[in-house]
Design a protein around this motif. Sequence first.
Motif, PDB file in Angstrom:
ATOM      1  N   VAL B   6     -15.447  -3.978   9.536  1.00  8.03           N
ATOM      2  CA  VAL B   6     -15.401  -4.109   7.976  1.00  8.03           C
ATOM      3  C   VAL B   6     -15.360  -2.682   7.505  1.00  8.03           C
ATOM      4  CG1 VAL B   6     -16.151  -4.787   5.918  1.00  8.03           C
ATOM      5  CG2 VAL B   6     -16.155  -6.452   8.097  1.00  8.03           C
ATOM      6  N   ARG B   7     -16.246  -1.841   7.873  1.00  6.65           N
ATOM      7  CA  ARG B   7     -16.307  -0.711   7.284  1.00  6.65           C
ATOM      8  C   ARG B   7     -15.142   0.257   7.535  1.00  6.65           C
ATOM      9  NH1 ARG B   7     -22.222   1.267   8.693  1.00  6.65           N
ATOM     10  NH2 ARG B   7     -21.401   0.331  10.795  1.00  6.65           N
ATOM     11  N   GLN B  11     -12.351   1.638   5.186  1.00  4.39           N
ATOM     12  CA  GLN B  11     -12.014   3.137   5.304  1.00  4.39           C
ATOM     13  C   GLN B  11     -10.424   3.552   5.174  1.00  4.39           C
ATOM     14  OE1 GLN B  11     -14.884   5.041   7.774  1.00  4.39           O
ATOM     15  NE2 GLN B  11     -13.434   6.630   8.089  1.00  4.39           N
ATOM     16  N   ILE B  12      -9.703   2.678   5.972  1.00  2.00           N
ATOM     17  CA  ILE B  12      -8.361   2.674   6.285  1.00  2.00           C
ATOM     18  C   ILE B  12      -7.760   2.311   4.836  1.00  2.00           C
ATOM     19  CG2 ILE B  12      -6.364   1.766   7.401  1.00  2.00           C
ATOM     20  CD1 ILE B  12      -8.098   1.609   9.673  1.00  2.00           C
ATOM     21  N   ILE B  13      -8.114   1.208   4.324  1.00  2.00           N
ATOM     22  CA  ILE B  13      -7.498   0.555   2.984  1.00  2.00           C
ATOM     23  C   ILE B  13      -7.664   1.409   1.849  1.00  2.00           C
ATOM     24  CG2 ILE B  13      -6.928  -1.499   1.761  1.00  2.00           C
ATOM     25  CD1 ILE B  13      -6.023  -1.832   4.552  1.00  2.00           C
ATOM     26  N   GLU B  14      -8.917   2.019   2.035  1.00  4.55           N
ATOM     27  CA  GLU B  14      -9.589   2.726   0.810  1.00  4.55           C
ATOM     28  C   GLU B  14      -9.914   1.804  -0.392  1.00  4.55           C
ATOM     29  OE1 GLU B  14      -6.261   5.683   0.403  1.00  4.55           O
ATOM     30  OE2 GLU B  14      -7.950   7.118   0.972  1.00  4.55           O
ATOM     31  N   ARG B  22     -14.050  -9.724   0.862  1.00  8.83           N
ATOM     32  CA  ARG B  22     -13.491 -11.167  -0.086  1.00  8.83           C
ATOM     33  C   ARG B  22     -12.208 -11.386   0.405  1.00  8.83           C
ATOM     34  NH1 ARG B  22     -16.224  -7.858  -4.586  1.00  8.83           N
ATOM     35  NH2 ARG B  22     -17.975  -9.271  -5.363  1.00  8.83           N
ATOM     36  N   ALA B  23     -11.453 -10.294   0.997  1.00  9.23           N
ATOM     37  CA  ALA B  23      -9.979 -10.482   1.398  1.00  9.23           C
ATOM     38  C   ALA B  23     -10.148 -11.503   2.579  1.00  9.23           C
ATOM     39  CB  ALA B  23      -9.592  -9.201   1.556  1.00  9.23           C
ATOM     40  N   LEU B  24     -11.087 -11.232   3.425  1.00  6.19           N
ATOM     41  CA  LEU B  24     -11.032 -11.925   4.551  1.00  6.19           C
ATOM     42  C   LEU B  24     -11.453 -13.350   4.533  1.00  6.19           C
ATOM     43  CD1 LEU B  24     -10.092 -10.122   6.581  1.00  6.19           C
ATOM     44  CD2 LEU B  24     -12.460  -9.331   6.945  1.00  6.19           C
ATOM     45  N   ARG B  38      -1.740  -6.007  -0.085  1.00 10.81           N
ATOM     46  CA  ARG B  38      -2.857  -5.373   0.630  1.00 10.81           C
ATOM     47  C   ARG B  38      -3.893  -6.244   1.293  1.00 10.81           C
ATOM     48  NH1 ARG B  38      -7.801  -4.523  -3.272  1.00 10.81           N
ATOM     49  NH2 ARG B  38      -8.061  -6.437  -2.562  1.00 10.81           N
ATOM     50  N   ASN B  39      -4.202  -7.425   0.933  1.00 15.01           N
ATOM     51  CA  ASN B  39      -4.975  -8.513   1.622  1.00 15.01           C
ATOM     52  C   ASN B  39      -4.408  -8.872   2.780  1.00 15.01           C
ATOM     53  OD1 ASN B  39      -6.412  -8.095  -0.625  1.00 15.01           O
ATOM     54  ND2 ASN B  39      -6.068 -10.214  -1.552  1.00 15.01           N
TER      55      ASN B  39
END
Lengths: 341, 341
Positions: B6-7, B11-14, B22-24, B38-39
């Motif tokens: 998740v971290r 980092q990738i998506i910033e 939340r998206a997941l 983005r999600n």
Amino acid sequence: MPSPIVRKIAQIIEVSPRTVERALNGELKDTRPTIVARNARIKQLAREMGYRPNAAARAVATGRFGCIALVVMPEQELLPARMLRRLCTGLHERLDSELKVTMLTDETFERAEVNVPKVLAELSVDGLLVSPGTALHERAVDLVEANDLPVVWINVQGVHDCVYPDEIEISQRVARDMLAAGCTRLAFAALEQSPSKHFSRQNRWDGFAGVAAEAGVACRVESVAIPFVEQLPQADDPRLRHWLDVLARPDRPDGVLCYGVSAAGAVLQAAATLGLELGRDLRVASFCTNRPHAIMGPMQVCEVPFAEMADAAVAMMAAKLERGGHAESCAVRYHDYGFWG
Amino acid sequence: MPSPIVRKIAQIIEVSPRTVERALNGELKDTRPTIVARNARIKQLAREMGYRPNAAARAVATGRFGCIALVVMPEQELLPARMLRRLCTGLHERLDSELKVTMLTDETFERAEVNVPKVLAELSVDGLLVSPGTALHERAVDLVEANDLPVVWINVQGVHDCVYPDEIEISQRVARDMLAAGCTRLAFAALEQSPSKHFSRQNRWDGFAGVAAEAGVACRVESVAIPFVEQLPQADDPRLRHWLDVLARPDRPDGVLCYGVSAAGAVLQAAATLGLELGRDLRVASFCTNRPHAIMGPMQVCEVPFAEMADAAVAMMAAKLERGGHAESCAVRYHDYGFWG
DNA sequence: CTGAAAGCGCTTACAG
DNA sequence: CTGAAAGCGCTTACAG
């Protein structure tokens, strides 16, 4: 933060919560009477206050779930209680783990990402035992292998990570017994539907017919096509008609190995109707998933060794959990019990 | 701290890890294309990186395990696959829960505090389904009730929290059918051993004999004592001998209800041996746990409604989980399927 | 042996 | 919607 009960006990005993947890876990080896007594008091209090350690919290902390999943398919009736039993006790004793049962339904296969069972979609078990019964769906294999957990396949014949019964050896044994008893015309009684895809169908025939061929004895398949019905066998059952016909011929078989009790029932009933004496005019043997409790007639029964497969599966899982990587597949021997009426 | 995967995604998506989670979880309802895209990207990444949410961590946070235990006894063969199936799917659909199977062994009862199964000793499930089979051990009741989890008893007859088959109603139905078909001498075929302690033994007799009594028709029990054997029925089976005797009498019964297929097999075989024509000279009905796949003969089969019991048990569990307290017991109706050869 | 601290991965609750 | 913080109950690792 420790649980409220642990904190309360800590307060009463006047030690830190961590010490209470240590006492509860039996981590304290101090043999001084004072300490021993205190620890006993802690345990006693915990019992009185109904304390139960939270398995999920431990799983989060240790990374081990203490739980193995059994993945099964819905169509199958192949989930014998004795297998479940041995899996439960085996996992408990050898891995201090429990058993979670999951089913892959048709919906699972249809709607790709949506209906994946939680066991496969989430992290909640340490390993997977897969018992697909007679129909190993291709998607099921994909789903299971997409997971990176240790897997053991039950009743599947493959090069590694499989536990399955030695169908060939037992079929050879049955054939030899029949030949030794003087049979000269062997037959293999099967049904044409679903189980034919299962390796046991081919292996049982191969073992049986192989021995006959070596001995130069006739052996053929008598395969009846009936629609795979979830309903009871009917009075004018095609299986019964077929065997009435077969056993009425002058060159009728005198030794019959049946794929399952469904076929065996037809053979026995036909024999009875035609006045053939079992054990003299005709010898019958049959495989069965569950030991039949009802009287079927004098025949030899080869019960699929599900209990032993369960043991082997647990052992294999233990090895994989410990050492990782693949395990050599394991063919489990049938221990038939003769029963010649 | 969130999981490494998740971290990394965060980092990738910033964005923050919390936003990834939340998206997941589908908690984000913003419909702006940018956010939606983005999600989707987050989910895609999670899939690629093999992310699976940790069920244990969620359990710790929410206090719900998303898991129900099925507690069974070892002696029983009463764990039909169709019940397990319906429990699995029912729990999944109605409670978003999985099924853990636990067994209470003899050791559990003997060494009091030591051998309590983990399901009962720890916190790892939200509720207990108990299916004790035919022998409800007293210690088992204590063990289960010592737990303060919601409990549903399966195939146990009690005032509350029980789901069991309506044995009386079906037995009455069978008796009426036999009387309507002209039977004048009824008999109930049973075995003397273990199941006699189960309520079904008494209820089936009560329902059957009650209707006979009302109609002024003779009805008696034919109970054969055989040692409870885990082995196959033998050639000179006492059950068979008994029924050969009973059916040879001039006042032989012409309508027989069998407690189970074990007794039924003896009745049918005896009838065949004596040349009685089923459906004319003799009508046979039998209860069964699992639908017999082998041809047994023309008789009526009453299959214990395990699938329906499973549904009822899940519904009851759902109600108890929601509302707490006790639930009214539920008698499940048999849907027999006639089968008069 | 004992205790205080940090960490496991997720959710709830609260500011921004 | 977003982010930082605290909390769930237990274990691991580290001082005392």
